[in-house]
Design an enzyme around this catalytic site. Sequence first.
Site, PDB file in Angstrom:
ATOM      1  N   ASP A  82       0.909  -1.223   0.018  1.00  0.00           N
ATOM      2  CA  ASP A  82       0.103  -0.017  -0.040  1.00  0.00           C
ATOM      3  C   ASP A  82       0.961   1.191   0.003  1.00  0.00           C
ATOM      4  O   ASP A  82       1.510   1.439   0.821  1.00  0.00           O
ATOM      5  CB  ASP A  82      -0.763  -0.033   1.159  1.00  0.00           C
ATOM      6  CG  ASP A  82      -1.732   0.937   1.263  1.00  0.00           C
ATOM      7  OD1 ASP A  82      -2.190   1.762   0.255  1.00  0.00           O
ATOM      8  OD2 ASP A  82      -2.294   1.240   2.397  1.00  0.00           O
TER       9      ASP A  82
ATOM     10  N   ASP B 103      -2.068   6.614  -6.152  1.00  0.00           N
ATOM     11  CA  ASP B 103      -2.633   5.719  -4.930  1.00  0.00           C
ATOM     12  C   ASP B 103      -2.583   4.159  -5.422  1.00  0.00           C
ATOM     13  O   ASP B 103      -3.599   3.907  -6.412  1.00  0.00           O
ATOM     14  CB  ASP B 103      -3.718   6.113  -4.363  1.00  0.00           C
ATOM     15  CG  ASP B 103      -4.131   5.143  -3.250  1.00  0.00           C
ATOM     16  OD1 ASP B 103      -3.121   4.814  -2.316  1.00  0.00           O
ATOM     17  OD2 ASP B 103      -5.186   5.111  -2.852  1.00  0.00           O
TER      18      ASP B 103
END
Length: 462
Positions: free
Chosen positions: A151, A340
């Site tokens: 992430d 992201d």
Amino acid sequence: MATSSSLLSCYILLSIFFFSLLIEKNFLVSARELAGKHHVIDVKSLLPSSSCSMPDKSTNSSRLNVVHRHGLCQSQARHDKSSHGELLRRDQARVDYIHRRTTNSNAHLNPISDSLFADVPVSVGYALASNDYIINIGLGTPTKYFSVSFDTGSDLTWTQCVPCVNCYTQKDPLYDPTQSSTFTDILCNSYYCTQLNRFGCSSTSTCLYEEVYFDYSSTNGSLIQDTLTFSSDIIHNFIYGCGHNNTGYFGQVDGLLGLGRGAVSIISQTAQLYDNVFSYCLPSGSNTIGYLLLGSSVPDVNYTPMLTNPYAPSLYFLKLIAICIGDTRIDFSPTGTVLDSGTTFSRLPPSVYSTIRNIFKNIMAEYPTAAPLFSLDTCYNLTNYPNVEVLSMSLIYDGEVIAYLDGSGIIYEATISQMCLAFAQNNDDSEVVIIGATQQRTLNVVYDVANLKIGFGSNGCK
Ligand SMILES: *[C@@H]1O[C@H](CO)[C@@H](O)[C@H](O)[C@H]1NC(C)=O
Ligand SMILES: *[C@@H]1O[C@H](CO)[C@@H](O)[C@H](O)[C@H]1NC(C)=O
Ligand SMILES: *[C@@H]1O[C@H](CO)[C@@H](O)[C@H](O)[C@H]1NC(C)=O
Ligand SMILES: *[C@@H]1O[C@H](CO)[C@@H](O)[C@H](O)[C@H]1NC(C)=O
């Protein structure tokens, strides 16, 4: 926002289109063709296939394979295939969280380090969402392997850990620090402990952490250090969370690798080894393989400046300046753009999205429409169409750095009777734009934190 035709980079695309038409006249152009005004997409290629395509052998000692969580390339089949609706609901929750976090009005959200015992309202640490991509890392001595998601939106790496007060089901045995000869505790007055979002001291002065994600999934336990094996590189004294109490939705992976910009992220911890650089390629489908590389040896990448938002210092910002669809270039200047890996579908300003949607609808006019899929509102039933022709698209960043979208980054395959334009829109033009994982597929993406630049290149993986 300004719309123009056949200008700048879109014009270059157009000429390549004529060229590619000549050479590909009698062939089915695969969805992976990057240049050209149109993609002819083999519809079935977007649906899961029955075999896993193995990667080329060009490996690097700090390079790991990246596979899709639900794919055949995943050695242990996972049975939590969440529905498309669930995926999109979680995706929206992450987007809402990023929007809250990146605006001034949320200055009250947790300061960088709260004591676990301070009297603060429950605050959400960082955003964790779809995280569809997983890697295998080794921990401890002797090395045990764990499949974790990664992430770019959070810093702390953690795994579920023995003794387990509360653990969700995972496929691999739990990490047990007492079985590792290289494990040590971290004291609660150590640098890394105080850099956590929320930390505390145990009765023996070891560091306790708590991480709460946007959907109130949480992990809680001890901050420890042990040897991390990343591909064939050995990283000694890597600091991560040994999660004794893990609740919520983590999709049955064993934990998480944090690639954010904060002090505890693997990137900051290994800055001496890899110069604060990492790169990845997210595979186009559930049966192909990408990579995650610490450091960068990726050729043919063009760089755009990496920007920082003081309200969300762990997130990677850059400047999106235009989107090309076919030969139309839409110039605009969003308030900010986040790159992201954990958001699935990019979120665009409504004014830009509606222009793209109109152009897309025009080119798709001959195909039967299908019901919207949550935030994806432009869908088609392609049951009777083996090939469709869609306009090619590219995202253009500051410095005219062009990222060409793969076919799988333009159309999302829920089922063959519901194939949708793979973008969603923000609530209003003032919200930050988010470039999600779908629109990064097959690209080499290089995060050079040391030199504050982000690179994009084509054909990083299939
Ligand atoms: C974290 O876990 C420990 C037990 O492992 C527990 O005593 C503590 O209360 C937990 N903290 C929170 C905030 O859940
Ligand atoms: C585990 O974590 C949850 C969520 O933070 C908390 O409510 C619960 O009290 C914790 N349980 C223990 C035994 O620490
Ligand atoms: C592997 O990547 C590192 C870090 O970028 C680079 O220095 C090295 O040359 C690469 N090795 C090979 C064999 O490609
Ligand atoms: C999609 O189209 C096929 C062929 O026309 C039709 O049989 C099917 O019912 C349609 N599916 C949906 C969900 O509309």
